[in-house]
Motif scaffolding. Sequence first.
Motif, PDB file in Angstrom:
ATOM      1  N   ASP A  42       0.781  -1.194   0.026  1.00  0.00           N
ATOM      2  CA  ASP A  42      -0.136  -0.092   0.043  1.00  0.00           C
ATOM      3  C   ASP A  42       0.844   1.331   0.012  1.00  0.00           C
ATOM      4  N   PHE A  43       2.036   1.198   0.403  1.00  0.00           N
ATOM      5  CA  PHE A  43       2.798   2.503   0.540  1.00  0.00           C
ATOM      6  C   PHE A  43       4.129   1.976  -0.462  1.00  0.00           C
ATOM      7  N   ARG A  44       4.136   1.409  -1.571  1.00  0.00           N
ATOM      8  CA  ARG A  44       5.163   1.188  -2.582  1.00  0.00           C
ATOM      9  C   ARG A  44       5.793   2.403  -3.106  1.00  0.00           C
ATOM     10  N   TRP A  45       5.046   3.442  -3.099  1.00  0.00           N
ATOM     11  CA  TRP A  45       5.582   4.981  -3.606  1.00  0.00           C
ATOM     12  C   TRP A  45       4.918   5.858  -2.742  1.00  0.00           C
ATOM     13  N   VAL A  46       5.457   6.443  -1.912  1.00  0.00           N
ATOM     14  CA  VAL A  46       4.722   7.715  -1.143  1.00  0.00           C
ATOM     15  C   VAL A  46       5.449   8.988  -1.498  1.00  0.00           C
ATOM     16  N   ASN A  47       4.861   9.708  -2.343  1.00  0.00           N
ATOM     17  CA  ASN A  47       5.149  10.958  -3.145  1.00  0.00           C
ATOM     18  C   ASN A  47       5.152  12.225  -2.218  1.00  0.00           C
ATOM     19  N   ARG A  48       4.337  12.185  -1.084  1.00  0.00           N
ATOM     20  CA  ARG A  48       4.303  13.295  -0.386  1.00  0.00           C
ATOM     21  C   ARG A  48       3.601  12.971   1.117  1.00  0.00           C
ATOM     22  N   LEU A  49       4.354  13.867   2.024  1.00  0.00           N
ATOM     23  CA  LEU A  49       3.771  13.593   3.434  1.00  0.00           C
ATOM     24  C   LEU A  49       3.366  15.073   3.897  1.00  0.00           C
ATOM     25  N   ALA A  50       2.290  15.154   4.675  1.00  0.00           N
ATOM     26  CA  ALA A  50       1.735  16.135   5.294  1.00  0.00           C
ATOM     27  C   ALA A  50       1.474  16.122   6.494  1.00  0.00           C
ATOM     28  N   VAL A  51       1.830  16.887   7.693  1.00  0.00           N
ATOM     29  CA  VAL A  51       1.650  16.958   9.225  1.00  0.00           C
ATOM     30  C   VAL A  51       0.610  17.756   9.471  1.00  0.00           C
ATOM     31  N   ASP A  52      -0.299  17.322  10.264  1.00  0.00           N
ATOM     32  CA  ASP A  52      -1.220  18.371  10.812  1.00  0.00           C
ATOM     33  C   ASP A  52      -0.420  19.507  11.720  1.00  0.00           C
ATOM     34  N   PRO A  53      -0.813  20.725  11.455  1.00  0.00           N
ATOM     35  CA  PRO A  53      -0.291  21.614  12.158  1.00  0.00           C
ATOM     36  C   PRO A  53      -0.647  21.817  13.697  1.00  0.00           C
ATOM     37  N   VAL A  54      -1.734  21.283  14.202  1.00  0.00           N
ATOM     38  CA  VAL A  54      -2.143  21.262  15.364  1.00  0.00           C
ATOM     39  C   VAL A  54      -2.169  20.099  16.236  1.00  0.00           C
ATOM     40  N   THR A  55      -2.523  19.108  15.517  1.00  0.00           N
ATOM     41  CA  THR A  55      -2.928  17.794  16.288  1.00  0.00           C
ATOM     42  C   THR A  55      -1.512  16.944  16.197  1.00  0.00           C
ATOM     43  N   SER A  56      -1.007  16.684  17.208  1.00  0.00           N
ATOM     44  CA  SER A  56       0.132  15.760  17.008  1.00  0.00           C
ATOM     45  C   SER A  56      -0.030  14.306  16.869  1.00  0.00           C
ATOM     46  N   GLY A  57       0.891  13.868  16.053  1.00  0.00           N
ATOM     47  CA  GLY A  57       0.531  12.454  15.619  1.00  0.00           C
ATOM     48  C   GLY A  57      -0.245  12.265  14.230  1.00  0.00           C
ATOM     49  N   VAL A  58      -0.835  13.473  13.741  1.00  0.00           N
ATOM     50  CA  VAL A  58      -1.762  13.257  12.477  1.00  0.00           C
ATOM     51  C   VAL A  58      -0.774  13.528  11.486  1.00  0.00           C
ATOM     52  N   VAL A  59      -0.721  12.498  10.431  1.00  0.00           N
ATOM     53  CA  VAL A  59       0.133  12.774   9.121  1.00  0.00           C
ATOM     54  C   VAL A  59      -0.628  11.996   8.090  1.00  0.00           C
ATOM     55  N   TYR A  60      -0.638  12.848   7.040  1.00  0.00           N
ATOM     56  CA  TYR A  60      -1.182  12.250   5.613  1.00  0.00           C
ATOM     57  C   TYR A  60      -0.277  11.977   4.811  1.00  0.00           C
ATOM     58  N   ALA A  61      -0.453  10.769   4.069  1.00  0.00           N
ATOM     59  CA  ALA A  61       0.412  10.252   3.052  1.00  0.00           C
ATOM     60  C   ALA A  61      -0.190  10.132   1.593  1.00  0.00           C
ATOM     61  N   ALA A  62       0.311  10.844   0.496  1.00  0.00           N
ATOM     62  CA  ALA A  62       0.077  10.620  -0.760  1.00  0.00           C
ATOM     63  C   ALA A  62       0.519   9.328  -1.277  1.00  0.00           C
ATOM     64  N   ALA A  63      -0.126   8.191  -1.145  1.00  0.00           N
ATOM     65  CA  ALA A  63       0.751   7.067  -1.754  1.00  0.00           C
ATOM     66  C   ALA A  63       0.138   6.459  -2.993  1.00  0.00           C
ATOM     67  N   VAL A  64       0.740   5.505  -3.617  1.00  0.00           N
ATOM     68  CA  VAL A  64       0.428   4.612  -4.563  1.00  0.00           C
ATOM     69  C   VAL A  64       0.893   3.249  -4.289  1.00  0.00           C
ATOM     70  N   GLY A  65      -0.168   2.380  -4.510  1.00  0.00           N
ATOM     71  CA  GLY A  65       0.299   0.940  -4.059  1.00  0.00           C
ATOM     72  C   GLY A  65       0.849   0.227  -5.213  1.00  0.00           C
ATOM     73  N   SER A  66       1.227  -1.017  -4.886  1.00  0.00           N
ATOM     74  CA  SER A  66       1.695  -1.823  -5.926  1.00  0.00           C
ATOM     75  C   SER A  66       0.968  -2.182  -7.209  1.00  0.00           C
ATOM     76  N   ASN A  67      -0.152  -1.998  -7.000  1.00  0.00           N
ATOM     77  CA  ASN A  67      -1.325  -2.195  -8.103  1.00  0.00           C
ATOM     78  C   ASN A  67      -1.163  -0.791  -8.836  1.00  0.00           C
ATOM     79  N   GLY A  68      -0.691   0.125  -8.563  1.00  0.00           N
ATOM     80  CA  GLY A  68      -0.845   1.413  -9.364  1.00  0.00           C
ATOM     81  C   GLY A  68      -1.834   2.462  -9.041  1.00  0.00           C
TER      82      GLY A  68
END
Length: 189
Positions: A42-68
């Motif tokens: 599910d995390f074969r290619w991770v193009n970008r990450l974004a961290v929430d500016p207020v809530t600790s531990g919250v991160v978003y990943a723009a990911a591309v899986g093995s199936n594209g």
Amino acid sequence: EVVYAETGEGFNNIDALPGAGIFRSDDGGTSWYSLAATANGDFRWVNRLAVDPVTSGVVYAAAVGSNGSGAIRKTTNGGATWSNVKDTFGRAFDVKTHPSISGRVLVGSNGAVYYSTNGGASWSDETAGGNQLPPTHINNGRFEVAFASNATHLYVAMAKSTQGNLRSEIWRSPDGASTWGLRSRTAAL
């Protein structure tokens, strides 16, 4: 001191290399460890990450899986577990969080733009072809996104191929994605 690093290059280029998920450092980058929950297809290619500016531990990943297929994945516990909060049209290329307001997330893929104001619980498709919105979903496009430092301005930079011609456009929303306007366009190359 907490830093995240994505791996893999999923931008459709012929020399793109797959990654090994997401890594984390708790000491400002001196040492790193793999986030076990991302060491899979599910995390074969991770193009970008974004961290929430207020809530600790919250991160978003723009990911591309093995199936594209592209998706936005979210963790609320610093990377221990992840959930899929949005399947994207084509590959997920970019994700940004608002610099000061928690839960506002802007996403670009290779043909669409999505916006959430509630941390990914629901999304609006900003490329649905409505009045004054950026162009509808297109294949072979690359959409990059950004927030301005104020609370309402959003930007989309897109490179798209239509009828064999490459064109670049910049779109802006001055009102939190209620309306969009074309700001700049290059001639077809």
